[in-house]
Design a protein around this motif. Structure first.
Motif, PDB file in Angstrom:
ATOM      1  N   PRO A 139       0.898  -1.265   0.021  1.00 19.12           N
ATOM      2  CA  PRO A 139       0.035  -0.052   0.025  1.00 19.12           C
ATOM      3  C   PRO A 139       0.872   1.523   0.108  1.00 19.12           C
ATOM      4  CG  PRO A 139       0.085  -0.736   2.337  1.00 19.12           C
ATOM      5  CD  PRO A 139       0.932  -1.738   1.332  1.00 19.12           C
ATOM      6  N   GLY A 142      -2.604  -2.736  -3.095  1.00 18.83           N
ATOM      7  CA  GLY A 142      -2.731  -2.441  -1.832  1.00 18.83           C
ATOM      8  C   GLY A 142      -2.976  -3.363  -0.625  1.00 18.83           C
ATOM      9  N   GLY A 170      -1.869  -5.182   2.547  1.00 18.15           N
ATOM     10  CA  GLY A 170      -1.763  -4.352   3.870  1.00 18.15           C
ATOM     11  C   GLY A 170      -0.441  -4.213   4.250  1.00 18.15           C
ATOM     12  N   LEU A 177     -11.806  -2.458   5.589  1.00 16.22           N
ATOM     13  CA  LEU A 177     -10.310  -2.837   5.548  1.00 16.22           C
ATOM     14  C   LEU A 177     -10.131  -3.971   4.767  1.00 16.22           C
ATOM     15  CD1 LEU A 177     -10.099  -2.067   9.532  1.00 16.22           C
ATOM     16  CD2 LEU A 177      -9.272  -0.598   7.704  1.00 16.22           C
ATOM     17  N   PHE A 227      -7.279  -4.258   2.207  1.00 17.36           N
ATOM     18  CA  PHE A 227      -5.882  -4.803   2.670  1.00 17.36           C
ATOM     19  C   PHE A 227      -5.409  -6.148   2.291  1.00 17.36           C
ATOM     20  CE2 PHE A 227      -6.095  -0.833   5.288  1.00 17.36           C
ATOM     21  CZ  PHE A 227      -4.985  -0.145   4.714  1.00 17.36           C
ATOM     22  N   VAL A 247      -7.927   2.906   0.311  1.00 11.20           N
ATOM     23  CA  VAL A 247      -6.626   2.397   0.338  1.00 11.20           C
ATOM     24  C   VAL A 247      -5.681   3.246  -0.713  1.00 11.20           C
ATOM     25  CG1 VAL A 247      -5.008   0.649   0.372  1.00 11.20           C
ATOM     26  CG2 VAL A 247      -7.245   0.494   1.496  1.00 11.20           C
TER      27      VAL A 247
END
Length: 573
Positions: free
Chosen positions: A82, A109, A111, A514, A517, A528
């Motif tokens: 990311p 992207g 995490g 989230l 990620f 992101v």
């Protein structure tokens, strides 16, 4: 008071109504789920190129010799970490593959290094851009020593032998860590080297990326090598570190030598006088599955060797992160300048939709231009929320009723489920990767676990604390405890159960962002990407629809709550 035949029981009314609401969501997006599962576990149309694995890197046969079956083969899954340069290199990989006739599935992207490499090792992704120094220290856990060639040979051998993962020839540039301070800080404290920083560090505040804070080639290693101790170290996303440094919120940041902002006026980069940081040559890191199944794709990616130097990457990063040019445009120009493709980007490559000129369009125009992409992301988001919420309802409501009957163990179970809420959501998503890979499935499991506690707690509290007078009246009429639970307690608890479901749903909508990620898609993708590319409009392109979606989902469940509330419960008089 037995229920008359044919009457609808409130427990079934409650569960069925909410289940139908979630079911409609699932039905609308079931095609997305099927496609995601096929992508996650799909097979290739090509056979492995040999029964014996080569001991050293060998260029597979040229892709044009396999042009016939290429278009029928599974997509090549291209991932990135990311931050802006990783996005750009991954897009370059993807466009070059598409130009040569391969289908590509972008999972940009992811995490962290651990997430990206874990996905590569398990076959969930096929390739992502990595750096040899990161492989040496962060993945192999070895000391930062050796020339660039020695480090490349070391990681190549160890990755191949341990995991079947291959480092393709380097792209032509290094992107090492650098430590920067404000020019005024360097002048006032006499800072020129990292040894100088170690001398003055106890009075300074650091702002570092999450990776840098935990990796041996990051802050822990600097402590060991230089004795560096700062007054405070804060975790900051890559996109906001330079802003925090300029504003005075922090005094020291980690950066990369190809950062577009590194040469900005007013910043000073400290010399690594002890030679702590190892060589960080950029290269495609290829999984065993791609190596065996699509050797033509490996050959295509190898064409990039030595085509990008440090000055070129810094200029490309500046266009992307400072000038705000579209990711697809910058990647296409890089490939064209290298003589590898034509001047126009491949079809469908503008997946992240950064604007071609950040000042050219206002926010509303920007959102309108990407409305169809946002609609697709919303459908995927609804998939994640709807399926995980429905699963949580079907488990938590019956479990809450059971716990009311065995109260001696109820609080222990509730506390155990509640522990899941203490795990940071991104960590819970990451825990799923070794078991389920990346994509939709691990995100669904993590969101399901996150949804359980509010529904379970409210179900148990609602049936346990039902109106005592109504319960006593039912007992006086000779009803059994099971009849009281199902025909008295549960109807009275329906509003509280629905409140728990609404709480879980709203939390799920936010937490599902989230999931980007770990490559699950949804409205987290533009958030992101916007953070990585310092584009606030991209962030808002995900955040605004996510907020609206939370309101819509909560409003829909409020209507369902009104339908399952027993007559007279909650009404005045």
């Amino acid at each position: 008071m037995p229920q008359r035949p044919g009457a609808r029981h409130p427990v079934f009314a409650a569960i069925v109504r909410v289940g139908l609401l979630a079911g409609v969501v699932v039905g609308v997006v079931v095609g997305d789920l099927s496609a995601a599962m096929i992508d996650a576990g799909g097979s290739s149309a090509q056979e492995p190129h040999g029964s014996q694995e080569p001991q050293e890197w060998q260029e597979p046969q040229e892709p044009h010799l396999r042009a016939g079956p290429v278009r029928e083969a599974r997509p090549v899954v291209v991932a990135s970490k990311p931050f802006g340069e990783s996005y750009l290199l991954a897009e370059i990989f993807a466009q070059l593959l598409e130009d040569r006739g391969f289908r590509v599935d972008r999972r940009l992207g992811l995490g962290s290094t651990e997430v990206a490499f874990g996905a590569l090792r398990t076959g969930a992704v096929d390739v992502y851009p990595e750096y040899t120094g990161t492989g040496l220290l962060a993945i192999l856990g070895e000391s930062p020593t050796g020339t660039p060639a020695e480090v490349f040979r070391r990681v190549s051998r160890e990755f191949r032998q341990r995991w079947g993962v291959r480092w393709l020839p380097p792209l032509g540039f290094e992107n090492s860590y650098a430590i920067s301070v404000r020019q005024e800080t360097a002048d006032s404290l006499g800072l020129r080297t990292l040894s100088d920083l170690a001398r003055e560090g106890r009075g300074l505040v650091g702002g570092f990326s999450p990776d840098f804070l935990g990796r041996e080639d990051g802050l822990p290693g600097l402590r060991d090598a230089y004795g560096l101790e700062l007054r405070e170290s804060r975790s900051l996303l890559q996109a906001v570190k330079h802003q925090a440094l300029r504003s005075g919120s922090v005094d020291v940041i980690d950066a990369y030598t190809t950062d577009a902002l590194l040469a900005e006026e007013g910043l000073f980069t400290l010399e690594d006088d002890l030679g702590f940081f190892p060589p960080y040559e950029a290269a495609p890191l290829v999984g065993d599955r791609l190596w065996r199944e699509l050797p033509g794709a490996v050959a295509v990616l190898s064409e990039l060797a030595h085509h990008l130097d440090e000055a070129t990457m810094r200029a490309l990063n500046h266009r992307l992160e400072v000038d705000g040019e579209a990711l697809a445009r910058v990647a296409a120009d890089a490939l064209a300048a290298a003589g590898l493709v034509g001047a126009d980007p491949s079809p469908g490559t503008d997946a992240l939709r950064p604007s071609s000129d950040r000042g050219a369009r206002g926010l509303l125009a920007y959102l309108w231009a990407g409305r169809w992409e946002t609609l697709g992301q919303t459908r995927r988001h609804l998939l994640l929320v709807g399926v995980s919420l429905l699963g949580a309802i079907l488990l938590a409501v019956p479990l809450g009723l059971l716990l009311e009957r065995v109260r001696w163990g109820a609080e222990t179970v509730i506390r155990g489920v509640g522990l899941l809420q203490t795990i940071p959501s991104i960590a819970l998503l990451a825990f799923m990767i070794p078991l389920l890979g990346i994509g939709v499935l691990p995100a669904l499991v993590a969101l399901f676990l996150y949804s359980l506690f509010p529904i379970l707690r409210n179900t148990l509290s609602g049936v346990r604390d039902a109106d005592a007078d109504a319960v006593d009246a039912a007992r006086s009429l000779g009803m059994t405890e099971a009849q009281i639970l199902l025909q008295v307690r549960l109807p009275l608890a329906a509003p509280m159960i629905m409140a728990g479901i609404r709480t879980s749903a709203v939390i799920n909508v936010g937490t599902a962002t989230l999931a980007a990620f770990i490559g699950a898609g949804g409205l987290g993708d533009p958030i992101v990407a916007g953070l990585a590319l310092t584009d606030s409009r991209m962030v808002l392109a995900g955040a605004i629809p996510a907020a609206l979606l939370a309101l819509v989902v909560d409003g829909g469940l409020a209507l369902a709550e009104g339908g399952v509330r027993p007559q007279g419960v909650g009404e005045a008089g």
